[in-house]
Design a protein around this motif. Structure first.
Motif, PDB file in Angstrom:
ATOM      1  N   ASP A  36       5.757   4.727   5.183  1.00 40.76           N
ATOM      2  CA  ASP A  36       6.452   3.354   5.670  1.00 40.76           C
ATOM      3  C   ASP A  36       7.420   2.362   4.324  1.00 40.76           C
ATOM      4  N   LEU A  37       7.337   3.748   3.163  1.00 41.64           N
ATOM      5  CA  LEU A  37       7.696   3.286   2.253  1.00 41.64           C
ATOM      6  C   LEU A  37       7.399   4.334   1.211  1.00 41.64           C
ATOM      7  N   ALA A  38       8.566   4.293   0.517  1.00 35.13           N
ATOM      8  CA  ALA A  38       8.908   5.235  -0.557  1.00 35.13           C
ATOM      9  C   ALA A  38       9.380   4.840  -2.340  1.00 35.13           C
ATOM     10  N   VAL A  39       8.510   4.747  -2.987  1.00 33.52           N
ATOM     11  CA  VAL A  39       9.168   3.932  -4.352  1.00 33.52           C
ATOM     12  C   VAL A  39       8.927   4.924  -5.403  1.00 33.52           C
ATOM     13  N   SER A  40       9.579   4.678  -6.714  1.00 40.08           N
ATOM     14  CA  SER A  40       9.758   5.999  -7.739  1.00 40.08           C
ATOM     15  C   SER A  40       8.477   5.139  -8.531  1.00 40.08           C
ATOM     16  N   SER A  41       8.103   6.466  -9.066  1.00 40.11           N
ATOM     17  CA  SER A  41       6.848   5.649 -10.474  1.00 40.11           C
ATOM     18  C   SER A  41       7.616   5.398 -11.684  1.00 40.11           C
ATOM     19  N   GLY A  42       9.701   5.855 -12.225  1.00 40.62           N
ATOM     20  CA  GLY A  42       9.671   5.528 -12.996  1.00 40.62           C
ATOM     21  C   GLY A  42       8.967   6.826 -14.245  1.00 40.62           C
ATOM     22  N   GLY A  43       8.246   8.040 -14.023  1.00 37.09           N
ATOM     23  CA  GLY A  43       8.197   9.127 -15.170  1.00 37.09           C
ATOM     24  C   GLY A  43       8.621  10.028 -14.437  1.00 37.09           C
ATOM     25  N   TYR A  44       7.526  11.087 -15.653  1.00 38.97           N
ATOM     26  CA  TYR A  44       8.090  12.568 -15.211  1.00 38.97           C
ATOM     27  C   TYR A  44       6.692  13.460 -14.677  1.00 38.97           C
ATOM     28  N   LYS A  45       6.877  14.302 -14.082  1.00 41.84           N
ATOM     29  CA  LYS A  45       5.291  14.585 -13.131  1.00 41.84           C
ATOM     30  C   LYS A  45       4.681  13.675 -13.152  1.00 41.84           C
ATOM     31  N   THR A  46       4.414  12.797 -12.975  1.00 38.73           N
ATOM     32  CA  THR A  46       3.816  11.949 -12.652  1.00 38.73           C
ATOM     33  C   THR A  46       2.556  12.497 -11.157  1.00 38.73           C
ATOM     34  N   HIS A  47       1.317  13.081 -11.321  1.00 39.17           N
ATOM     35  CA  HIS A  47       0.255  13.803 -11.178  1.00 39.17           C
ATOM     36  C   HIS A  47      -0.806  12.991 -10.589  1.00 39.17           C
ATOM     37  N   LEU A  48      -0.900  12.027 -11.351  1.00 44.39           N
ATOM     38  CA  LEU A  48      -2.244  11.182 -10.796  1.00 44.39           C
ATOM     39  C   LEU A  48      -1.616   9.364 -11.235  1.00 44.39           C
ATOM     40  N   PHE A  49      -2.112   8.492 -10.700  1.00 45.02           N
ATOM     41  CA  PHE A  49      -2.228   7.115 -10.465  1.00 45.02           C
ATOM     42  C   PHE A  49      -2.965   6.745 -10.521  1.00 45.02           C
ATOM     43  N   ALA A  50      -3.686   5.099 -11.410  1.00 52.05           N
ATOM     44  CA  ALA A  50      -4.052   4.068 -10.906  1.00 52.05           C
ATOM     45  C   ALA A  50      -4.003   3.258 -10.474  1.00 52.05           C
ATOM     46  N   LEU A  51      -4.569   2.931  -8.514  1.00 45.93           N
ATOM     47  CA  LEU A  51      -4.605   1.708  -7.946  1.00 45.93           C
ATOM     48  C   LEU A  51      -5.162   0.301  -7.818  1.00 45.93           C
ATOM     49  N   THR A  52      -4.805  -0.715  -7.928  1.00 47.24           N
ATOM     50  CA  THR A  52      -5.115  -1.844  -8.224  1.00 47.24           C
ATOM     51  C   THR A  52      -6.414  -1.567  -6.664  1.00 47.24           C
ATOM     52  N   ARG A  53      -6.910  -2.913  -6.672  1.00 44.48           N
ATOM     53  CA  ARG A  53      -7.778  -2.449  -5.392  1.00 44.48           C
ATOM     54  C   ARG A  53      -6.926  -3.543  -4.274  1.00 44.48           C
ATOM     55  N   ARG A  54      -6.494  -4.495  -4.604  1.00 42.57           N
ATOM     56  CA  ARG A  54      -5.550  -4.734  -3.440  1.00 42.57           C
ATOM     57  C   ARG A  54      -4.064  -4.116  -3.064  1.00 42.57           C
ATOM     58  N   SER A  60       3.712  12.203  -5.084  1.00 47.22           N
ATOM     59  CA  SER A  60       4.072  13.345  -5.057  1.00 47.22           C
ATOM     60  C   SER A  60       4.952  13.880  -6.681  1.00 47.22           C
ATOM     61  N   GLU A  61       3.855  14.884  -6.889  1.00 49.09           N
ATOM     62  CA  GLU A  61       4.163  14.519  -8.398  1.00 49.09           C
ATOM     63  C   GLU A  61       5.522  15.946  -8.268  1.00 49.09           C
ATOM     64  N   GLY A  62       5.583  16.259  -7.476  1.00 48.04           N
ATOM     65  CA  GLY A  62       7.203  17.008  -7.022  1.00 48.04           C
ATOM     66  C   GLY A  62       8.723  16.285  -7.427  1.00 48.04           C
ATOM     67  N   HIS A  63       8.904  15.103  -7.361  1.00 48.35           N
ATOM     68  CA  HIS A  63       9.783  13.924  -6.581  1.00 48.35           C
ATOM     69  C   HIS A  63       9.341  12.476  -7.178  1.00 48.35           C
ATOM     70  N   ASN A  64       8.176  12.694  -8.041  1.00 50.52           N
ATOM     71  CA  ASN A  64       7.496  11.611  -8.804  1.00 50.52           C
ATOM     72  C   ASN A  64       8.211  10.121  -8.138  1.00 50.52           C
ATOM     73  N   THR A  65       7.671  10.011  -6.686  1.00 48.36           N
ATOM     74  CA  THR A  65       7.423   8.789  -5.857  1.00 48.36           C
ATOM     75  C   THR A  65       6.566   8.541  -5.316  1.00 48.36           C
ATOM     76  N   LEU A  66       5.940   7.462  -4.898  1.00 46.46           N
ATOM     77  CA  LEU A  66       4.790   6.760  -4.473  1.00 46.46           C
ATOM     78  C   LEU A  66       4.861   6.652  -2.980  1.00 46.46           C
ATOM     79  N   LEU A  67       4.214   6.921  -2.008  1.00 45.03           N
ATOM     80  CA  LEU A  67       4.218   6.967  -0.095  1.00 45.03           C
ATOM     81  C   LEU A  67       3.592   6.214  -0.363  1.00 45.03           C
TER      82      LEU A  67
END
Length: 310
Positions: free
Chosen positions: A125-143, A106-113
């Motif tokens: 199942d879970l919501a976690v803060s990205s720790g930044g502002y206007k989190t547009h994209l993210f990279a994710l490890t395979r696991r 969620s770019e509007g709330h900088n929250t990963l769902l």
């Protein structure tokens, strides 16, 4: 013999389409709620998950945007489920791990769902803060054990744990207006493009420090790793691509006749499908640097993915 089709999101036509990758004919399309954006495909190539950004751009003042992820069955090409992210809005970046768990930003709330069972559930199942502002994209490890938020407004990259809301994100500044991102195959290096600095940097994911940097074309909005481990930036400010090796040594520059929006690759490592302003896909030969064919799309082609069908 397998038939090649290109799955393409066209955000201003509010449509997900399948195109014949050879002749460019549109085979099927689905009309979605306004302004669908990024998508990811599961490990079997059976389902696509499309984020509902819900507005044309972040400069649409007073509009909250969308709060859903649409599940598309790629065999029947039907919209079969909707995942709610309410009250978290403007779903943009998406990721899927090696267990087919879905992650939506969620770019509007900088929250990963997190959706552990995205085919059967309807809520996170879970919501976690990205720790930044206007989190547009993210990279994710395979696991799925680490994520790296790319934060346009705080000019930061944040390292955090998608499954542990008690972990405090680790932040660093890679440059001005970071957006493009790509993890190396060994996940030890995160490549980031900085749109306002016209640069690409290589970040050590352990220390969260810059190893290498290089100059790109104007306004590099995305980074892609091709099947031959080359890095390619789409330069939104000058209708070009910049190519680098893993140490960010330049491998050349490709001039295009239209602004590149996004791209995906053919598994042969020689061709790429480039979404272009002017509502076209250009099929690019990466060795010659020439567009060998093109076909028309609906309005504002964006993310694509090549699928093989019997």
């Amino acid at each position: 013999m397998a038939h090649e089709v290109l799955l393409l999101n066209q955000k201003c036509a509010h449509t997900l389409s399948l195109y014949d990758a050879q002749c460019g004919e549109e085979l099927k399309h689905i009309r979605l709620p306004n302004y669908p954006h990024e998508f990811v495909v599961d490990s079997q190539g059976r389902y696509a998950f499309v984020g509902h950004y819900g507005i044309l751009g972040a400069d649409c003042i007073g509009e909250q945007g969308g709060c859903s992820v649409f599940v598309i069955d790629l065999e029947t090409f039907e919209h079969v489920n909707t995942l709610s992210t309410w009250p978290y809005y403007r779903i943009h970046g998406l990721g899927i791990d090696d267990q087919d768990r879905l992650y939506a930003m969620s770019e509007g709330h900088n929250t990963l769902l997190l959706f552990n069972e995205p085919l059967t559930t309807t809520t996170p199942d879970l919501a976690v803060s990205s720790g930044g502002y206007k989190t547009h994209l993210f990279a994710l490890t395979r696991r799925g054990d680490w994520a790296y938020g790319v934060n346009l407004l705080s000019n930061t990259i944040t390292k955090f744990k998608p499954h542990d809301a008690t972990f405090t994100p680790v932040a660093m500044i890679p440059g001005r207006k970071p957006e493009g991102n790509c993890l190396s195959a060994d996940e030890r290096t995160l490549f980031i493009s900085n749109r306002d600095d016209d640069s690409i940097v290589a970040i050590d994911t352990e220390s969260m420090s810059v190893r290498h940097s290089a100059t790109t074309g104007r306004d590099p909005n995305r980074i892609y790793g091709d099947p031959r481990q080359r890095l390619i930036t789409t330069n939104y400010g000058e209708s070009s691509l910049s190519l680098f090796d893993q140490q960010l040594q330049s491998l050349g520059h490709i001039e295009l006749d239209s602004i590149p929006i996004a791209m995906s690759f053919h598994p042969d490592g020689e061709h790429a499908f480039v979404s272009l302003k002017g509502d076209h896909i250009g099929v690019l030969n990466l060795e010659s640097g020439k567009v060998v064919r093109r076909f028309a799309t609906r309005a504002e082609p964006d993310v694509s993915c090549l699928l093989l069908r019997d």
